[in-house]
Design an enzyme around this catalytic site. Structure first.
Site, short mmCIF file in Angstrom:
data_model
loop_
_atom_site.label_atom_id
_atom_site.label_comp_id
_atom_site.label_asym_id
_atom_site.label_seq_id
_atom_site.Cartn_x
_atom_site.Cartn_y
_atom_site.Cartn_z
N PRO A 82 -3.40 0.23 18.66
CA PRO A 82 -3.21 -0.39 17.40
C PRO A 82 -3.61 0.74 16.29
CG PRO A 82 -5.12 -1.31 18.08
CD PRO A 82 -4.68 -0.57 19.55
N TYR A 89 -9.12 5.54 7.69
CA TYR A 89 -9.17 6.03 9.31
C TYR A 89 -10.29 7.12 9.27
CZ TYR A 89 -4.67 3.22 10.04
OH TYR A 89 -3.75 2.46 10.12
N LYS A 91 1.53 -0.16 14.99
CA LYS A 91 2.98 -0.19 15.43
C LYS A 91 3.36 -1.37 16.41
CE LYS A 91 4.14 3.10 13.07
NZ LYS A 91 4.22 2.35 11.79
N HIS A 101 0.96 -1.12 -0.16
CA HIS A 101 0.07 -0.10 0.00
C HIS A 101 0.65 1.20 0.01
CE1 HIS A 101 -4.27 -1.51 1.47
NE2 HIS A 101 -3.72 -2.32 0.27
N TYR A 115 4.04 6.62 10.03
CA TYR A 115 3.35 5.43 9.75
C TYR A 115 4.31 4.21 8.95
CZ TYR A 115 -1.07 2.89 8.53
OH TYR A 115 -1.86 1.77 8.15
P1 FAS Z 1 2.18 -11.93 21.24
O1 FAS Z 1 1.56 -11.54 22.74
O2 FAS Z 1 1.80 -11.96 20.39
O3 FAS Z 1 2.88 -13.45 21.79
C1 FAS Z 1 3.29 -13.90 23.09
C2 FAS Z 1 3.14 -15.37 23.12
O4 FAS Z 1 3.86 -15.61 24.56
C3 FAS Z 1 1.92 -15.72 22.99
O5 FAS Z 1 1.77 -16.97 22.18
C4 FAS Z 1 1.41 -16.30 24.39
O6 FAS Z 1 0.75 -17.42 24.42
C5 FAS Z 1 2.82 -16.64 24.94
N1 FAS Z 1 2.88 -16.73 26.16
C6 FAS Z 1 2.16 -15.76 27.45
N2 FAS Z 1 2.67 -16.10 28.54
C7 FAS Z 1 3.40 -17.13 28.72
C8 FAS Z 1 3.98 -17.90 29.38
N3 FAS Z 1 3.91 -17.63 30.86
N4 FAS Z 1 4.68 -18.93 29.10
C9 FAS Z 1 4.82 -19.28 27.62
N5 FAS Z 1 4.45 -18.74 26.88
C10 FAS Z 1 3.58 -17.42 27.17
N6 FAS Z 1 -0.73 -4.50 16.64
C11 FAS Z 1 -0.91 -3.97 15.40
O7 FAS Z 1 0.21 -3.56 14.93
N7 FAS Z 1 -2.30 -3.75 14.71
C12 FAS Z 1 -3.29 -4.11 15.32
O8 FAS Z 1 -4.38 -4.30 14.59
C13 FAS Z 1 -3.33 -5.06 16.57
N8 FAS Z 1 -4.29 -5.63 17.06
C14 FAS Z 1 -4.22 -6.29 18.24
C15 FAS Z 1 -5.44 -7.13 18.88
C16 FAS Z 1 -5.15 -7.54 20.04
C17 FAS Z 1 -6.58 -8.02 20.80
C18 FAS Z 1 -4.01 -7.31 20.83
C19 FAS Z 1 -3.83 -8.37 22.08
C20 FAS Z 1 -2.71 -7.02 20.31
C21 FAS Z 1 -2.92 -6.14 18.96
N9 FAS Z 1 -1.62 -5.81 18.30
C22 FAS Z 1 -1.85 -5.18 17.06
C23 FAS Z 1 -0.68 -5.92 18.83
C24 FAS Z 1 -0.11 -7.12 18.43
O9 FAS Z 1 -0.06 -7.48 17.21
C25 FAS Z 1 1.33 -7.18 19.26
O10 FAS Z 1 2.19 -6.14 18.96
C26 FAS Z 1 2.25 -8.47 18.75
O11 FAS Z 1 1.21 -9.52 18.78
C27 FAS Z 1 3.47 -8.61 19.54
O12 FAS Z 1 3.92 -10.13 19.33
P2 FAS Z 1 4.68 -10.44 20.54
O13 FAS Z 1 5.52 -9.90 21.19
O14 FAS Z 1 5.19 -11.83 19.71
O15 FAS Z 1 3.49 -11.02 21.73
C1 PHB Z 2 -5.77 -4.25 10.98
O1 PHB Z 2 -5.71 -4.48 9.64
O2 PHB Z 2 -6.08 -5.02 11.91
C2 PHB Z 2 -5.29 -2.97 11.29
C3 PHB Z 2 -4.73 -2.20 10.31
C4 PHB Z 2 -4.18 -0.88 10.87
C5 PHB Z 2 -4.42 -0.51 12.17
C6 PHB Z 2 -4.84 -1.44 13.11
C7 PHB Z 2 -5.30 -2.69 12.60
O3 PHB Z 2 -3.77 0.82 12.40
#
Ligand code: FAS
Ligand code: PHB
Length: 390
Positions: free
Chosen positions: A293, A201, A297, A72, A385
């Protein structure tokens, strides 16, 4: 058992770090508390910075992203019934973002890990990093009722916001910063074509909305909702009506609706833990920081943490140097705080705050009007961004 690096968590942080270490011949073990299916079942991020894309390719797990991802070159902002495009590509001298779901990133990294013999223990219970402030750290965990011990050189806490790694850090050494937002994002996935070829957005008096996608036939939409909202109170029909009310009429008219295949509400917070290193324990990704989100980032910050820590570990093992490890926390936090600022700024600009009133709405619209008509202001949004340099 012994390995060089124990990684706690099999999300994007842990998998990306693990693959780079494996490719470099540095032995590592991932301990994941959930099942592989549960990890893959999470619907999260959707936008990758070029730095993340490059690291996926460096890890040897970028082919499908390059084949199926959607590059994009711009995003749209809507407010006051108008729609404006921010030309990311031309404002940043040719940079883009890649639309490719986090679920797919996780899938590709898991496939690569299995193909290259990387070891992951799923459903590892009570993972506990120990003696990391000394020179001989180890990690214990339980599996099928048996307690295991893994001796190692380093522990990478890639276990997310609710993980054990940050909670294991000495409380007296840990400082945290947090802002919890008074609303959440109600998100759906639907197998319908996106309303627009780029992300939208939307700032609206009824609240923020985001039109995103996972492919040209799979859309990802969000609306801002009060924190107390329950997902079961939101039928598909109610969701579609609400998001179309928050978009300019000519855009809303183009929206293809359909049954949701996923629907959930995520809270929004800004959070940073300092420092990110405690002896031989390092915090990576969401274990050390959370962003709302809005600026896309979260996943991308995890990538730059991994870059810094992997380079530092490589330097340690190949050149017997501690410089990278000693500098990891300060270097990572410098980029983290800039992304925290951008995510907070974009969230403050685009969302309706219950105490902002009509004046606050007009100020937001004036800032947006300035933003879309000032090259300097648009350039600032664009360079943040697409991702600031590592
Ligand atoms: P993660 O949380 O992805 O992974 C951590 C892992 O550790 C998991 O698999 C978990 O099961 C495991 N774990 C936890 N505790 C443990 C323990 N005690 N022992 C062993 N394993 C354990 N970011 C964006 O950029 N855009 C978005 O739209 C967006 N939407 C999101 C929506 C939600 C609901 C959430 C919670 C986050 C969102 N994020 C988004 C942020 C997300 O993408 C994170 O930045 C990303 O998952 C980060 O990855 P990790 O650091 O690997 O953490
Ligand atoms: C998504 O596609 O899930 C998404 C994209 C951009 C954002 C947040 C979430 O800023």
């Amino acid at each position: 058992m012994r390995t060089q690096v124990v990684i706690i968590g099999s999300g994007p942080s842990g998998l990306l770090l693990g693959q780079l270490l494996t490719n470099a011949g540095i032995d590592n073990l991932i301990l994941e508390r959930s099942s592989k299916e549960h990890v893959l079942g999470r619907i999260r991020a959707g936008v990758l910075e070029e730095g993340m894309c490059a690291m996926l390719e460096e890890a040897g797990a970028g082919a499908r992203m390059r084949r199926e991802g959607l590059p994009h070159e711009g995003i749209d902002l809507t407010f006051d019934g108008r729609q404006h495009r921010i030309d990311l590509f031309n404002l940043t001298g040719g940079k883009k973002v890649m639309v490719y779901g986090q679920t797919e990133v996780t899938h590709d990294l898991m496939d690569k890990r299995e193909a290259t013999g990387g070891k992951t223990v799923y459903e590892a219970a009570n993972v506990s990093p120990r003696d990391f402030d000394g020179g001989k750290p180890y990690v214990t965990y339980e599996k099928d009722g048996v307690t295991h011990r893994v001796d190692c050189d380093f522990v990478a806490g890639c276990d997310g916001y609710h993980g054990v790694a940050r909670r294991s850090a000495p409380e007296a050494l840990l400082k945290t910063y947090e802002r919890v937002y008074p609303f959440g994002w109600l998100g759906i996935i639907a197998e319908v074509p996106p309303v627009n070829h780029e992300l939208i957005y939307a700032n609206h008096p009824r609240g923020f909305a985001l039109c995103s996608m996972r492919s040209l036939v799979r859309s990802r939409y969000y609306v801002q909702v009060p924190l107390e909202e329950r997902v079961e109170d939101w039928s598909d029909e109610r969701f579609w009506d609400e998001i179309r009310r928050r978009l300019p009429a000519e855009t809303a008219e183009k929206m293809t609706t359909g049954p949701s295949v996923e629907k959930s509400i995520a809270p929004l917070r800004s959070f940073v833990a300092e420092p990110l290193r405690f002896g031989r324990l390092f915090l990576v990704g969401d274990a050390g920081h959370i962003v709302p989100p809005t600026g896309a980032k979260g996943l991308n910050l995890a990538a730059s943490d991994v870059r810094y820590l992997f380079d530092a570990l490589l330097e340690h093992y190949r050149e017997n140097s501690q410089a990278g490890l000693d500098g990891y926390s300060e270097k990572a936090l410098r980029r983290i705080w800039k992304a925290e600022r951008f995510s907070w700024w974009m969230t403050s600009l685009m969302h309706r705050f219950h105490d902002s009133g009509d004046f606050g709405q007009k100020i937001q619209e004036a800032e947006l009007d300035y933003l879309v008509h000032s090259r300097a202001a648009s350039t600032s949004l664009a360079e943040n961004y697409v991702g600031l340099p590592y």
